[in-house]
Design a protein around this motif. Structure first.
Motif, PDB file in Angstrom:
ATOM      1  N   LEU A 271       5.918  -3.753 -11.220  1.00 48.32           N
ATOM      2  CA  LEU A 271       6.196  -3.138  -9.925  1.00 48.32           C
ATOM      3  C   LEU A 271       5.708  -1.694  -9.923  1.00 48.32           C
ATOM      4  CD1 LEU A 271       7.545  -3.592  -7.143  1.00 48.32           C
ATOM      5  CD2 LEU A 271       9.594  -2.542  -8.136  1.00 48.32           C
ATOM      6  N   LEU A 272       4.915  -1.358  -8.930  1.00 49.01           N
ATOM      7  CA  LEU A 272       4.378  -0.003  -8.779  1.00 49.01           C
ATOM      8  C   LEU A 272       5.191   0.756  -7.739  1.00 49.01           C
ATOM      9  CD1 LEU A 272       0.594  -0.960  -8.579  1.00 49.01           C
ATOM     10  CD2 LEU A 272       1.855  -0.144 -10.595  1.00 49.01           C
ATOM     11  N   PRO A 273       5.426   2.052  -7.963  1.00 51.73           N
ATOM     12  CA  PRO A 273       6.122   2.878  -6.977  1.00 51.73           C
ATOM     13  C   PRO A 273       5.142   3.374  -5.918  1.00 51.73           C
ATOM     14  CG  PRO A 273       5.576   4.223  -8.852  1.00 51.73           C
ATOM     15  CD  PRO A 273       5.092   2.818  -9.167  1.00 51.73           C
ATOM     16  N   TRP A 274       5.684   4.096  -4.960  1.00 50.22           N
ATOM     17  CA  TRP A 274       4.881   4.664  -3.880  1.00 50.22           C
ATOM     18  C   TRP A 274       3.679   5.419  -4.442  1.00 50.22           C
ATOM     19  CZ3 TRP A 274       4.622  10.007  -2.018  1.00 50.22           C
ATOM     20  CH2 TRP A 274       3.930  10.114  -0.803  1.00 50.22           C
ATOM     21  N   HIS A 275       2.521   5.176  -3.822  1.00 53.17           N
ATOM     22  CA  HIS A 275       1.295   5.864  -4.242  1.00 53.17           C
ATOM     23  C   HIS A 275       0.417   6.091  -3.021  1.00 53.17           C
ATOM     24  CE1 HIS A 275      -1.690   7.252  -7.069  1.00 53.17           C
ATOM     25  NE2 HIS A 275      -2.601   6.500  -6.461  1.00 53.17           N
ATOM     26  N   LEU A 276       0.154   7.352  -2.730  1.00 48.30           N
ATOM     27  CA  LEU A 276      -0.623   7.732  -1.543  1.00 48.30           C
ATOM     28  C   LEU A 276      -2.114   7.833  -1.843  1.00 48.30           C
ATOM     29  CD1 LEU A 276      -0.448   8.427   1.449  1.00 48.30           C
ATOM     30  CD2 LEU A 276      -0.071  10.799   0.810  1.00 48.30           C
ATOM     31  N   SER A 277      -2.563   7.181  -2.882  1.00 53.77           N
ATOM     32  CA  SER A 277      -4.002   7.131  -3.168  1.00 53.77           C
ATOM     33  C   SER A 277      -4.605   8.498  -3.404  1.00 53.77           C
ATOM     34  CB  SER A 277      -4.756   6.385  -2.059  1.00 53.77           C
ATOM     35  OG  SER A 277      -4.247   5.095  -1.902  1.00 53.77           O
ATOM     36  N   GLU A 278      -3.938   9.284  -4.249  1.00 53.37           N
ATOM     37  CA  GLU A 278      -4.472  10.597  -4.639  1.00 53.37           C
ATOM     38  C   GLU A 278      -4.828  11.451  -3.437  1.00 53.37           C
ATOM     39  OE1 GLU A 278      -4.497  11.325  -7.986  1.00 53.37           O
ATOM     40  OE2 GLU A 278      -3.703   9.324  -8.274  1.00 53.37           O
ATOM     41  N   GLY A 279      -3.949  11.484  -2.455  1.00 52.75           N
ATOM     42  CA  GLY A 279      -4.171  12.301  -1.266  1.00 52.75           C
ATOM     43  C   GLY A 279      -5.093  11.657  -0.251  1.00 52.75           C
ATOM     44  N   GLY A 280      -5.364  10.396  -0.382  1.00 56.14           N
ATOM     45  CA  GLY A 280      -6.246   9.695   0.546  1.00 56.14           C
ATOM     46  C   GLY A 280      -5.580   9.459   1.891  1.00 56.14           C
ATOM     47  N   GLU A 281      -6.270   8.725   2.725  1.00 49.25           N
ATOM     48  CA  GLU A 281      -5.786   8.474   4.085  1.00 49.25           C
ATOM     49  C   GLU A 281      -4.915   7.221   4.185  1.00 49.25           C
ATOM     50  OE1 GLU A 281      -9.089   8.484   6.812  1.00 49.25           O
ATOM     51  OE2 GLU A 281      -9.952  10.239   5.842  1.00 49.25           O
TER      52      GLU A 281
END
Length: 189
Positions: A62-72
């Motif tokens: 299970l992966l936690p929240w990840h905003l794609s290194e500041g991506g959109e």
């Protein structure tokens, strides 16, 4: 998953820093955050274990929240996704996802053929806001290695048998529960 042996925290910390130096000169060096996560994870009861993981084990992490290194476009919502679900998100988004998330996409490209290095997992979420809204509260949960796990899956490199090294913190007994019985944290005591 195969449990190899119990280990002490200093071994885990040293193993992390050996492969992930915090002072590495890289524009997207997230190793200091990884080190902080390892330190937070050490508070999870149950001790540390050296383990060997298979593809099925890793796909279920299970992966936690990840905003794609500041991506959109976020890669993982606040409620979490497994590695398998996140890999499918990248595959289905393909070029559009990569264009919206250039730093994250570059990390995935860079790590596709990188040597296997140990993953860091727990049996419960660490005390951090990125983990606070996870729907599943027990199982194999990411501490460090999100981009590596995804890149290796996308490249078709994950070993079918338990062959990839990792460190696990927590009670491995919670992983032995029958499928569908993982605790969400909403159950009454």
């Amino acid at each position: 998953m195969e449990i190899v042996t119990a280990v002490a925290y200093p071994e885990v910390h040293d193993a992390y820093l050996r492969d992930h130096p915090v002072e590495r000169a890289h524009e997207a060096n997230s190793n200091p955050y990884g080190e902080e996560n390892i330190e937070r994870a050490d508070r999870i009861p149950g001790g540390w274990w050296r383990v060997r993981l298979s593809r099925d084990d890793i796909l279920g992490v299970l992966l936690p929240w990840h905003l794609s290194e500041g991506g959109e476009l976020e890669l993982v919502p606040r409620t979490g996704l497994t590695v398998a679900q996140a890999a499918e998100r990248v595959r289905s988004g393909a070029a559009a996802w990569a264009a919206a998330n250039p730093v994250c996409a570059a990390k995935l490209r860079l790590l596709r053929w990188a040597p296997f290095t140990p993953l860091f997992l727990s049996t419960g979420p660490v005390d951090h806001s990125d983990y606070s809204d996870l729907l599943v509260r027990e199982g194999l949960i990411h501490i460090d290695g999100l981009h590596r796990m995804l890149a290796w899956e996308l490249a078709g490199r994950l070993p079918e048998r338990a062959g990839l090294d990792g460190y696990l913190v927590g009670d491995p007994g919670v992983l032995a529960q029958p499928v569908g019985t993982a605790r969400t944290g909403d159950e009454s005591a």
